[in-house]
Design an enzyme around this catalytic site. Structure first.
Site, PDB file in Angstrom:
ATOM      1  CB  ALA A 125      -0.930  -0.007   1.213  1.00 50.48           C
ATOM      2  CD  GLU A 242       5.352  -2.808  -8.704  1.00 54.01           C
ATOM      3  OE1 GLU A 242       4.168  -2.532  -8.943  1.00 54.01           O
ATOM      4  OE2 GLU A 242       6.025  -2.231  -7.823  1.00 54.01           O
ATOM      5  CD  GLN A 279       2.210  -8.141 -49.757  1.00 48.34           C
ATOM      6  OE1 GLN A 279       1.767  -7.030 -50.052  1.00 48.34           O
ATOM      7  NE2 GLN A 279       3.194  -8.732 -50.434  1.00 48.34           N
ATOM      8  N   GLY A 364       5.052   2.517 -11.966  1.00 44.22           N
ATOM      9  CA  GLY A 364       5.743   3.684 -12.522  1.00 44.22           C
ATOM     10  C   GLY A 364       5.282   3.906 -13.945  1.00 44.22           C
TER      11      GLY A 364
END
Length: 379
Positions: A125, A242, A279, A364
């Site tokens: 937290a 992380e 394609q 972040g």
């Protein structure tokens, strides 16, 4: 094709794959709609040895320091097709490391083993309603009162926020800025602590996400993690792993979308042939495959640097940003190749497309990663 993984890694990968195929994939669509998954899944994951990877053996963990074992398991967990499931089952990986490293020994021994067994749930937290990336200016305050801290404030966007048993909480114990931040371990039954209602999100539906409230919350002083006013360093050290994990989530989200699109375009008929025969479709799929391979291999390189004891802040930030960019592009193209079906809730690529967006925000933001990179290259 990678040479980063050994036989033990592959054995653990197969264990994780079997766990997902048996206990998760048959039910994940229902769990996504319900906004959560059964709590007993944590214990099943613990029984399979999937929660303890990277933690000390003395606390019930396995393969401490083996980054690639963690990567292998993370890749297989993502085959659940739900970023929310992976985030929630893995909330211990951001909530528990500070406890395992810096909490008092008796607290470590009391808290860590039950979490690694899946009997308890741990969460981190840090984020507050008034700010996310600006960690150094958090407002939740803890004041020393004898052998307790009195905590007042709130947190938001907390993964596993509703049902976690233990929260690693960033609080202000000193003055302004990063030098005044500490970490406290707060149990859900602590007087003065409460959770808000489950937050509804654009993606990651199977993840329970909540607000937390602290009103004269009395926390025993022995629940301080590390030294007082030294919490910012612990938070920052947590971010590297992380962000590597988010890079893995990103390229695996893209991989799943690519595989689904590849299969669909081989079957979907238009103008007398399957659409893979055009394609423009083939070139889209080639670009998708190329970008995913590059994102994966660069993330592996970052993992290798971490395995070697380096601190690749710049490289991991680059890996996260690149992998997330690839993820957003590939999931968008997958939805486009599916056409109308790609916009339907029953389509896996629809979920992957929604889930992809969070990866450029969590751990972040893309913009913060660029600022970190700029500092590292001395701009």
């Amino acid at each position: 094709m990678s040479d980063y993984f050994n036989e033990t890694h592959e054995q653990v990968r197969q264990t994780a794959r079997k766990f997902i195929e048996t206990h998760v994939r048959p039910y994940i669509d229902d769990w996504e709609e319900a906004g959560e998954f059964p709590r007993e899944i944590y214990q099943l994951a613990g029984d399979a040895g999937l929660l303890g990877i990277g933690f000390p053996e003395a606390l019930g963990g396995i393969a401490e320091g083996d980054i690639f074992m963690k990567v292998a398991v993370s890749e297989e967990l993502m085959r659940s097709t739900s970023g929310g499931f992976v985030a929630s089952i893995g909330s211990l990986d951001i909530g528990l490391p500070p406890v395992a490293k810096w909490a008092k020994q008796e607290i470590r021994e009391q808290i860590v083993p039950p979490v690694l067994r899946g009997e308890k749930i741990a969460a981190l937290a840090v984020t507050e309603p008034g700010g996310g990336s600006d960690v150094a200016n958090l407002k939740t305050r803890a004041v020393k009162d004898g052998d307790h801290y009195i905590v007042n404030g709130s947190k938001t966007f907390i993964t596993s926020g509703i049902r976690a048993d233990h929260y690693t909480v960033a609080v202000r114990t000193g003055g302004e800025g990063h030098a005044g931040i500490s970490l406290l371990l707060i149990d859900r039954d602590t007087p003065g602590f409460s959770t808000g209602k489950k937050l509804k999100k654009m993606g990651w539906w199977a993840s329970d996400t909540a607000e937390l409230f602290f009103e004269d919350c009395r926390v025993p002083a022995d629940r301080l993690i590390g030294a007082e006013n030294a919490g910012f360093i612990a938070i920052m050290s947590n971010f590297l792993a992380e962000r590597l994990s988010l890079s893995v989530m990103a390229y695996m989200t893209a991989q799943l979308a690519y595989e689904a699109a590849l299969d669909y375009t081989k079957q979907r008929q238009a103008f007398g042939r399957n659409i893979a025969g055009f394609q423009v479709t083939r070139h889209k799929l080639v670009d998708m495959a190329t970008q995913i391979d590059i994102a994966r291999e660069y993330t592996y390189r970052c993992a290798a640097l971490m395995q070697a004891g380096k601190n690749p802040i710049k490289q991991v930030a680059m890996a996260k940003n690149f992998s997330v960019d690839v993820c957003e592009k590939v999931t968008r193209e997958a939805v486009q190749l599916f056409g109308g079906m790609g916009y339907m809730r029953e389509s896996m690529v629809e979920r992957l497309y929604r889930d992809a967006k969070l990866l450029s925000i969590g751990g972040g933001t893309t913009e913060i990663m660029k600022e970190l990179i700029a500092k590292q290259i001395r701009l």
